[in-house]
Design a protein around this motif. Sequence first.
Motif: not given
Length: 191
Positions: A31-37, A165-172, A179-182
């Motif tokens: 899981s990684v915080d990608m910063g703000k869009a 599949d990947m999971t994304v969570n968007v906050s303010d 995502g899986s590491a395979v």
Amino acid sequence: YVRSESLTVETASGIKHLRLFIREGKVSSVSVDMGKADFSAASVPLIDERSEVIDAPITIGGREYTATCLSVGNGHCVVFTDNIDKLDLASIGPEFEYAPCFPERVNTEFVRVVNPTTLRMRVWERGSGETLSCGTGACAAAAAAVKLGLCAKNRDIKVNLLGGDMTVNVSDTSVTLTGSAVMVFEGEFEY
């Protein structure tokens, strides 16, 4: 193999702090915080008189599309459409990638909203063509869906791609990608 549940990686878009999920001594997912869009046209970059292109018409290859453009560390153009399976991505993808309005080229996601917590996506990555998976593309698609009210913020959104599949969570304040590491490939290089 790692001995920690965290890892720091320096990328072109900054330092990323990864949370590692370990199973039987191996990383099973990350899981990684990608910063703000960033939805500004300048961040993509996109040459346009509008400061933002959000659910707005854009002409590519002589055809008009409704698109949302943004950066999640790199430039993306997200197009929501009902039938992603029948798209001729081999023809359409390069038209977006090399469109004059994207001076540094662009990654393009074609996305179908399945429900408020699930997206299906195909992606054309600049320099690579259609790929099985794209983490920043999943983030861009989810951020665009939240911006347009198609998905809710602060909720996990499953993004289904050809490679899984990947999971994304968007906050303010951030976009979090999990995502899986395979192992997908092993090889040798000679030089």
